[in-house]
Design a protein around this motif. Structure first.
Motif, PDB file in Angstrom:
ATOM      1  N   LEU A  28       0.607  -1.437  -0.151  1.00 37.66           N
ATOM      2  CA  LEU A  28       0.488  -0.397   0.218  1.00 37.66           C
ATOM      3  C   LEU A  28       0.723   1.551   0.160  1.00 37.66           C
ATOM      4  O   LEU A  28       0.811   1.971  -0.772  1.00 37.66           O
ATOM      5  N   PHE A  29       2.475   1.297   0.737  1.00 42.36           N
ATOM      6  CA  PHE A  29       2.825   2.374   0.738  1.00 42.36           C
ATOM      7  C   PHE A  29       3.530   2.339  -0.560  1.00 42.36           C
ATOM      8  O   PHE A  29       3.790   3.941  -0.532  1.00 42.36           O
ATOM      9  N   VAL A  30       3.631   1.709  -1.064  1.00 42.85           N
ATOM     10  CA  VAL A  30       4.835   1.701  -2.260  1.00 42.85           C
ATOM     11  C   VAL A  30       3.862   2.240  -3.174  1.00 42.85           C
ATOM     12  O   VAL A  30       4.162   2.978  -3.831  1.00 42.85           O
ATOM     13  N   GLY A  31       2.513   1.856  -3.526  1.00 44.21           N
ATOM     14  CA  GLY A  31       1.758   1.824  -4.569  1.00 44.21           C
ATOM     15  C   GLY A  31       1.357   3.235  -3.990  1.00 44.21           C
ATOM     16  O   GLY A  31       1.374   3.865  -5.310  1.00 44.21           O
ATOM     17  N   ILE A  32       0.398   3.752  -3.050  1.00 40.48           N
ATOM     18  CA  ILE A  32       0.846   5.074  -2.974  1.00 40.48           C
ATOM     19  C   ILE A  32       1.553   6.623  -3.269  1.00 40.48           C
ATOM     20  O   ILE A  32       0.956   6.886  -4.254  1.00 40.48           O
ATOM     21  N   ASN A  33       2.879   5.647  -2.988  1.00 44.32           N
ATOM     22  CA  ASN A  33       4.104   6.973  -2.997  1.00 44.32           C
ATOM     23  C   ASN A  33       4.285   6.823  -4.459  1.00 44.32           C
ATOM     24  O   ASN A  33       4.015   7.771  -5.521  1.00 44.32           O
ATOM     25  N   ILE A  34       4.058   5.352  -5.629  1.00 42.91           N
ATOM     26  CA  ILE A  34       4.594   5.404  -7.468  1.00 42.91           C
ATOM     27  C   ILE A  34       3.034   6.697  -7.519  1.00 42.91           C
ATOM     28  O   ILE A  34       2.984   6.878  -8.453  1.00 42.91           O
ATOM     29  N   TYR A  72       0.417   9.913 -11.394  1.00 44.70           N
ATOM     30  CA  TYR A  72      -0.070  10.317 -11.830  1.00 44.70           C
ATOM     31  C   TYR A  72       0.721  11.756 -12.447  1.00 44.70           C
ATOM     32  O   TYR A  72      -0.367  12.629 -13.150  1.00 44.70           O
ATOM     33  N   PHE A  73       0.815  12.956 -10.867  1.00 42.87           N
ATOM     34  CA  PHE A  73       1.099  14.485 -11.697  1.00 42.87           C
ATOM     35  C   PHE A  73       1.666  14.427 -12.937  1.00 42.87           C
ATOM     36  O   PHE A  73       1.923  15.641 -13.280  1.00 42.87           O
ATOM     37  N   TRP A  74       3.488  13.346 -13.111  1.00 46.22           N
ATOM     38  CA  TRP A  74       3.908  13.252 -13.836  1.00 46.22           C
ATOM     39  C   TRP A  74       2.872  13.228 -15.060  1.00 46.22           C
ATOM     40  O   TRP A  74       3.784  13.575 -16.627  1.00 46.22           O
ATOM     41  N   THR A  75       2.644  12.570 -15.523  1.00 49.79           N
ATOM     42  CA  THR A  75       0.967  11.717 -16.690  1.00 49.79           C
ATOM     43  C   THR A  75       0.501  12.805 -16.867  1.00 49.79           C
ATOM     44  O   THR A  75       0.311  13.173 -18.047  1.00 49.79           O
ATOM     45  N   LYS A  76      -0.016  13.828 -16.273  1.00 48.60           N
ATOM     46  CA  LYS A  76      -0.936  14.659 -16.050  1.00 48.60           C
ATOM     47  C   LYS A  76      -0.518  15.903 -16.613  1.00 48.60           C
ATOM     48  O   LYS A  76      -1.372  16.806 -16.655  1.00 48.60           O
ATOM     49  N   ALA A 122       6.325  24.402  -7.497  1.00 52.53           N
ATOM     50  CA  ALA A 122       7.331  25.336  -6.734  1.00 52.53           C
ATOM     51  C   ALA A 122       8.911  25.775  -7.261  1.00 52.53           C
ATOM     52  O   ALA A 122       8.967  27.537  -6.746  1.00 52.53           O
ATOM     53  N   TRP A 123       8.790  24.602  -7.592  1.00 58.34           N
ATOM     54  CA  TRP A 123      10.299  25.464  -8.109  1.00 58.34           C
ATOM     55  C   TRP A 123      10.324  24.764  -9.355  1.00 58.34           C
ATOM     56  O   TRP A 123      12.128  25.187 -10.140  1.00 58.34           O
ATOM     57  N   ARG A 124       9.724  25.393 -10.250  1.00 58.00           N
ATOM     58  CA  ARG A 124       9.392  25.487 -11.573  1.00 58.00           C
ATOM     59  C   ARG A 124       9.952  24.369 -12.725  1.00 58.00           C
ATOM     60  O   ARG A 124      10.915  24.606 -13.736  1.00 58.00           O
ATOM     61  N   LEU A 125       9.948  23.078 -12.161  1.00 57.70           N
ATOM     62  CA  LEU A 125      10.934  21.783 -13.073  1.00 57.70           C
ATOM     63  C   LEU A 125       9.510  20.873 -13.127  1.00 57.70           C
ATOM     64  O   LEU A 125       8.120  21.119 -12.917  1.00 57.70           O
ATOM     65  N   LYS A 126       9.664  20.838 -14.751  1.00 53.71           N
ATOM     66  CA  LYS A 126       8.966  19.660 -15.476  1.00 53.71           C
ATOM     67  C   LYS A 126       9.077  18.469 -15.679  1.00 53.71           C
ATOM     68  O   LYS A 126      10.826  18.722 -16.248  1.00 53.71           O
ATOM     69  N   VAL A 127       8.837  17.567 -15.891  1.00 57.85           N
ATOM     70  CA  VAL A 127       9.813  16.284 -16.293  1.00 57.85           C
ATOM     71  C   VAL A 127       8.979  15.849 -17.354  1.00 57.85           C
ATOM     72  O   VAL A 127       7.778  16.239 -18.114  1.00 57.85           O
ATOM     73  N   GLN A 128       9.070  15.314 -18.554  1.00 56.28           N
ATOM     74  CA  GLN A 128       9.253  14.555 -20.231  1.00 56.28           C
ATOM     75  C   GLN A 128       9.999  14.764 -21.150  1.00 56.28           C
ATOM     76  O   GLN A 128      11.423  14.082 -20.098  1.00 56.28           O
ATOM     77  N   THR A 129       9.713  13.466 -22.051  1.00 61.08           N
ATOM     78  CA  THR A 129      10.321  13.368 -22.640  1.00 61.08           C
ATOM     79  C   THR A 129      11.316  14.121 -23.602  1.00 61.08           C
ATOM     80  O   THR A 129      11.277  15.767 -23.452  1.00 61.08           O
ATOM     81  N   LEU A 143       5.004  15.003 -22.975  1.00 61.35           N
ATOM     82  CA  LEU A 143       4.189  14.074 -21.207  1.00 61.35           C
ATOM     83  C   LEU A 143       4.662  12.874 -21.550  1.00 61.35           C
ATOM     84  O   LEU A 143       4.582  11.890 -21.986  1.00 61.35           O
ATOM     85  N   ILE A 144       5.202  12.525 -20.491  1.00 64.75           N
ATOM     86  CA  ILE A 144       5.967  10.931 -19.969  1.00 64.75           C
ATOM     87  C   ILE A 144       4.760  10.031 -19.818  1.00 64.75           C
ATOM     88  O   ILE A 144       3.791  10.640 -19.326  1.00 64.75           O
ATOM     89  N   SER A 145       4.828   8.636 -20.413  1.00 62.26           N
ATOM     90  CA  SER A 145       3.789   7.544 -20.475  1.00 62.26           C
ATOM     91  C   SER A 145       3.857   7.247 -18.913  1.00 62.26           C
ATOM     92  O   SER A 145       4.766   7.207 -17.763  1.00 62.26           O
ATOM     93  N   TRP A 146       2.271   6.321 -18.755  1.00 56.42           N
ATOM     94  CA  TRP A 146       2.287   5.376 -17.417  1.00 56.42           C
ATOM     95  C   TRP A 146       3.366   4.857 -17.022  1.00 56.42           C
ATOM     96  O   TRP A 146       4.041   5.153 -15.877  1.00 56.42           O
ATOM     97  N   SER A 147       3.754   3.896 -17.752  1.00 58.69           N
ATOM     98  CA  SER A 147       4.908   3.112 -18.318  1.00 58.69           C
ATOM     99  C   SER A 147       6.233   3.950 -17.834  1.00 58.69           C
ATOM    100  O   SER A 147       7.105   3.283 -16.987  1.00 58.69           O
ATOM    101  N   GLN A 148       6.770   5.056 -18.575  1.00 58.32           N
ATOM    102  CA  GLN A 148       7.953   5.750 -18.230  1.00 58.32           C
ATOM    103  C   GLN A 148       8.106   6.568 -16.597  1.00 58.32           C
ATOM    104  O   GLN A 148       8.786   6.190 -16.060  1.00 58.32           O
ATOM    105  N   SER A 149       6.259   6.582 -16.240  1.00 53.58           N
ATOM    106  CA  SER A 149       6.541   7.006 -15.087  1.00 53.58           C
ATOM    107  C   SER A 149       7.037   6.347 -13.814  1.00 53.58           C
ATOM    108  O   SER A 149       7.725   5.752 -12.537  1.00 53.58           O
TER     109      SER A 149
END
Length: 164
Positions: free
Chosen positions: A71-77, A82-86, A95-102, A107-113
Motif C-alpha cells: 500500500l505504501f509503495v503503491g500510494i507513493n508511486i 499521476y502528476f507526471w503524466t497529467k 513550486a520550483w518550476r521544474l517539469k519532467v518530459q520526454t 508528457l511522459i507515459s504511465w510506464s515511463q513514470s
C-alpha cells in the motif's frame, strides 16, 4: 539539452524532492490511518483474531505486513505517476518550476513514470547529477528516457492554467 529550457540541476531537484517528501509523508500517514481502521474493523467483525496490539499483529503477520508495505509503495508511486503524466509536475516541481518530459517535450507515459519512480532509488538516483555536469541527468532520467527541465515563471504559469 531540451530545446527551449535548460535541464534542471541538483539543488533545484533536491528542493523539489523535499516539498514532495512532505506530501508523500502526509499521504503515507493517511494510508496508515485507513489501514489500521480496516484492520480494527476486521478484528471487530471477527475476521481477524482479537489482539491487544494491532500493530504487533501486523508486524508478526507476513500477509498483513506485505499488504501494508505494498500500500505504501503503491500510494507513493501513484502520487508521482499521476502528476507526471497529467502535467509533468508534482506539487514540489511546480513550486520550483521544474517539469519532467520526454526528450521530445511531451508528457511522459504511465510506464515511463513507473520506471522513473522505481529507478530513482528513493531520490538517490539524483546523486548522479553531481558528477554528470554535461548532461544534467539523473539515473532515473537515463533509465526512463526522460529529462527534467527548469521552466521560466511564465511557462510554469501557462502549464498551471492549462490544467483547468
Amino acid at each position: 539539452m531540451s530545446g527551449e529550457f535548460p535541464r534542471a540541476g541538483f539543488w533545484r531537484r533536491f528542493a523539489s524532492l523535499i516539498y514532495d517528501a512532505l506530501v508523500v509523508i502526509s499521504l503515507s500517514m493517511l494510508t496508515a490511518i485507513l489501514y489500521f481502521a480496516v484492520i480494527q474493523a476486521l478484528t471487530s467483525l471477527g475476521v481477524i483474531a482479537q489482539t491487544e496490539d494491532p500493530a504487533a499483529l501486523i508486524q508478526d503477520s507476513p500477509l498483513l505486513y506485505g499488504i501494508r508495505s505494498a500500500l505504501f509503495v503503491g500510494i507513493n508511486i501513484f502520487f508521482f505517476t499521476y502528476f507526471w503524466t497529467k502535467s509533468g509536475q508534482t506539487i514540489g516541481m511546480r513550486a520550483w518550476r521544474l517539469k519532467v518530459q520526454t526528450k521530445n517535450g511531451d508528457l511522459i507515459s504511465w510506464s515511463q513514470s513507473i520506471i522513473r519512480c522505481l529507478s530513482a532509488l528513493l531520490g538517490l538516483g539524483n546523486l548522479l547529477l553531481i558528477i554528470d555536469f554535461k548532461n544534467r541527468k539523473a539515473l532515473q532520467d537515463y533509465i526512463s528516457k526522460t529529462e527534467v527541465i527548469a521552466l521560466t515563471k511564465e511557462e510554469n504559469k501557462r502549464i498551471y492554467r492549462e490544467l483547468d
